[in-house]
Each structure stands twice: as C-alpha cells, then as structure tokens.
Design an enzyme around this catalytic site. Structure first.
Site, mmCIF file in Angstrom:
data_model
loop_
_atom_site.group_PDB
_atom_site.id
_atom_site.type_symbol
_atom_site.label_atom_id
_atom_site.label_comp_id
_atom_site.label_asym_id
_atom_site.label_seq_id
_atom_site.Cartn_x
_atom_site.Cartn_y
_atom_site.Cartn_z
ATOM 1 N N ARG A 266 24.778 43.844 32.049
ATOM 2 C CA ARG A 266 25.048 44.948 32.970
ATOM 3 C C ARG A 266 26.361 45.593 32.543
ATOM 4 O O ARG A 266 27.395 44.940 32.451
ATOM 5 C CB ARG A 266 25.096 44.476 34.424
ATOM 6 C CG ARG A 266 26.118 43.409 34.739
ATOM 7 C CD ARG A 266 26.285 43.240 36.252
ATOM 8 N NE ARG A 266 27.018 42.037 36.580
ATOM 9 C CZ ARG A 266 28.340 41.925 36.586
ATOM 10 N NH1 ARG A 266 29.087 42.956 36.262
ATOM 11 N NH2 ARG A 266 28.918 40.787 36.910
ATOM 12 N N HIS A 270 29.338 44.081 39.157
ATOM 13 C CA HIS A 270 28.248 43.362 39.837
ATOM 14 C C HIS A 270 27.691 44.214 40.972
ATOM 15 O O HIS A 270 26.475 44.409 41.079
ATOM 16 C CB HIS A 270 28.767 42.038 40.378
ATOM 17 C CG HIS A 270 27.767 41.293 41.195
ATOM 18 N ND1 HIS A 270 26.643 40.711 40.648
ATOM 19 C CD2 HIS A 270 27.707 41.035 42.519
ATOM 20 C CE1 HIS A 270 25.939 40.130 41.605
ATOM 21 N NE2 HIS A 270 26.562 40.315 42.747
ATOM 22 N N TYR A 280 37.187 39.774 34.212
ATOM 23 C CA TYR A 280 36.511 38.610 33.627
ATOM 24 C C TYR A 280 35.714 38.936 32.369
ATOM 25 O O TYR A 280 35.080 38.052 31.801
ATOM 26 C CB TYR A 280 35.594 37.941 34.668
ATOM 27 C CG TYR A 280 34.586 38.860 35.325
ATOM 28 C CD1 TYR A 280 33.341 39.098 34.742
ATOM 29 C CD2 TYR A 280 34.873 39.488 36.533
ATOM 30 C CE1 TYR A 280 32.418 39.927 35.337
ATOM 31 C CE2 TYR A 280 33.954 40.325 37.148
ATOM 32 C CZ TYR A 280 32.721 40.543 36.545
ATOM 33 O OH TYR A 280 31.803 41.376 37.149
#
Length: 367
Positions: A266, A270, A280
């Site tokens: 992706r 999120h 991250y």
C-alpha cells in the site's frame, strides 16, 4: 543406523520450500510464465486496465475528500489494484463478496453505487443498505471477522446447491487474528465454496509482516486447515486473475476453499485516521515497491500489444473524476441521519425499551 524419521523442523522447512511466488507478468510488463498466460481477449485486457486506473483515481480523490472533511473513515488502496480488481474480475455476478474496510473498490465494481460507498465512509445507514439482488455485505471493520462470516455464507451456498462462491479479503495483520483460523478451518472441514484472500501489503498498520508471524509465507497457513493455498505476486494482475479463476473453478466443482496470499504494497497510510507511514517505512522501501506498481506494469504490457495509450488513460481518468463528482453530490443530498432513523431500522418490531427511547428522541427532534 535406522533411517531418521523424527524431524519436525525438516518437515516445516520442506513445506515452506514448496511455496514459490506465482507470477506471469514481470515488472517490465513482460510475460515470464507463458504456460499460465490466461490469454484474455483484447477487450478484457482493456477493461481490466480501465478498472485499475479508475480505482487509482478513486483512491486519490477519496483521500482529498477525506482531507476536506467530506468523507469519514477511509483506507487507501493505491498499490493494491491488481490484488483487488484482477481478483474481482475473475468472479461472477452471483458470487458473494464479504469485504474488509479496504475493499470498497471490489464491491463498487460488483455493483454498489459509488454514492452509497461514500455514505458508508460517513457512517450513514443508507450506505449500508445494499440494493436488492447485489450479493455483498457492508465492509467489515473488525479485523478478520469477515473470514468467519464468509465460511458461513459459503456453507449456505453449498447446502442450497449453488454454483457460486463466497469471497473475502483481509490484510497480513488479519491473518494473525483468531477469526482467520476459525474461518478457514470451518470452511475446510465442510468443503465450503470460499476463496480467502490475504492481501499482504507488508504492514499491519505499523507492524512489519515479519514481526507478526514466524511463517515464511502467509499462504502456508492454509495447510493447517487442509485447504489448497498459493502465494501470488499481488502486483501482477494476470497472476492474480489466474489464481482466483482456478480457485473459483475448483470451489464450484465441490473441491472446497482456497487461501490466496497476494504479495503487494500500500503506497499510502493504513488509514486516513492519523497513521503516518514515514514513521515505520523508509523512502528506499517505498521506491523499491514503486518499481513494481501494478498499473505501470500492466500499462507497459498493453502498450506492447497496441491496446493502450495516453489518450485512452486520460479518458478513463476524466470519467472517474466526473463520476466521483456526481456521486459525492448525491451523497451530500442524502437526508441527515437521525437517532430515530437508527432505532426504527434495528428490528422488524421494536421491543418495549426501544419504543420508549424512540418517543424520547422523536420529541427532541421535533423541537
């Protein structure tokens, strides 16, 4: 010396060595697995590309609408178009789709009006009122719960003698949920006609896939449930299509469910609810996956066959933008949601305590 037969570690390694990622179209848009080329017609290839490009624009506009406060909850989909759209393209209209919260594109292409999808994002009950005859359920917010529901729907199809399937999707994080295991085990035990997708986009929110499980692949988890399983290049629309079509053919033939892991990425956060992927993920990782972009890959393939052009893509983009503009306007025109609306649609006949609450809120709304 007797032959060594007790070797559980060796058995695990042997099983894991069997899982090789299935690919047909490489990053350069070249067929590298001619044996499994589905030989789709020119019309099908163009339609599949059209839907993928349209879905990318829908994602971009949905992110903008979310930032403007015109949408509510939204989970970006860019990077997963091959996994989502090519898998859906291998299904039939009477198949059931039980989506996760990131799987709105599949149910839109299955027939859910776009304006209703926007109302779902806003939490409006009309967005969850599915048109008659459309075999979908509203996107599941509880991670992994759709797996259990899919096993039940698939068993219902089997008991009724249907020749359709129930299909569901979750992410790599969903494969760590208890509902995931219960769902595939139930479907496997009853040979229910289900297709379970794990869209391995590498991160369960901020948790890297390699931290959540010791399994080398997520596909191999299907072995414990006794069902066929395969790992597919989720950025390759042809491979995803072939794996899905094969799973569907076997399911309607009475052979039971399949677990498909689509390895993808992706590109966005999120969800748009405060997630910051730069905390991250590194720019190097993003750049590496950008080279595998499913739309770029498929564009190269279609251009090599003389089936796609910049002009064609522009037409699709403009149509998507116009459709979205019309749909968001219609969503804006939906009546304001009232507490009495929610109470009145909860039961066919309201119990006494809800009748009391209904009258209380009705009086407030009349002021």
């Amino acid at each position: 010396m007797s032959e060594k037969i007790f070797d559980p570690k060796g058995v695990l390694q042997d099983v894991e060595s069997k899982f090789e990622m299935f690919q047909i179209l490489n990053e350069n848009g070249e067929i590298v697995n001619e044996e499994y080329d589905p030989k789709l017609s020119d019309g099908d290839l163009v339609e599949l590309m059209t839907r993928m490009v349209y879905t990318r624009i829908l994602d971009q506009r949905s992110i903008s609408l979310n930032r403007q406060g015109r949408l509510g909850f939204y989970a970006p989909t860019a990077g997963q178009e091959a996994s989502q759209i090519a898998s859906h393209y291998a299904l039939e209209k009477d198949d059931w789709i039980l989506p996760g919260y990131r799987d709105v594109p599949q149910i839109v292409w299955h027939g859910l009006p776009l304006w209703k999808a926007f109302l779902f994002s806003r939490g409006h009950f009309i967005g969850n009122q599915i048109p008659e005859g459309l075999n979908i359920v509203p996107p599941q917010i509880i991670i992994g719960a759709q797996y259990i529901q899919t096993a039940g729907v698939a068993l219902g199809i089997k008991k009724r003698g249907g020749k359709n399937v129930a299909v569901t999707y979750t992410g790599d994080g969903g494969s760590s949920q208890g509902d995931f295991y219960e769902g595939i085990n139930f479907a496997g035990a009853f040979k229910a006609p289900a297709i379970f997708f794990i869209q391995n986009n590498q991160y369960a929110i901020s948790t890297p896939r390699e931290i959540q499980t010791a399994a080398k692949t997520l596909a191999q988890k299907g072995i414990a449930a006794g069902i066929p399983c395969v790992q597919v290049d989720g950025m390759d629309p042809l491979a995803v299509y072939v794996a899905t079509k094969d799973a569907r053919n076997r399911a309607v033939a009475g052979e039971g469910p399949t677990l498909i892991e689509t390895v993808c990425y992706r590109y966005g956060p999120h969800t748009m609810s405060g997630d910051d992927p730069t905390r991250y993920r590194t720019a190097e990782i993003d750049d590496e996956w950008a080279k595998k972009d499913p739309i770029v890959r498929f564009r190269k393939y279609l251009e090599s066959k003389g089936l796609w052009s910049e002009e064609k893509e522009t037409e699709v983009i403009e149509k998507a933008k116009n459709d979205i503009k019309v749909a968001i306007k219609k969503a804006d025109e939906a009546p304001k949601q009232k507490v009495t609306d929610l109470i009145s649609i909860m039961h066919e006949e309201l119990p006494s305590h809800l009748k009391e609450q209904y009258e209380i809120y009705k009086a407030k709304e009349l002021k």
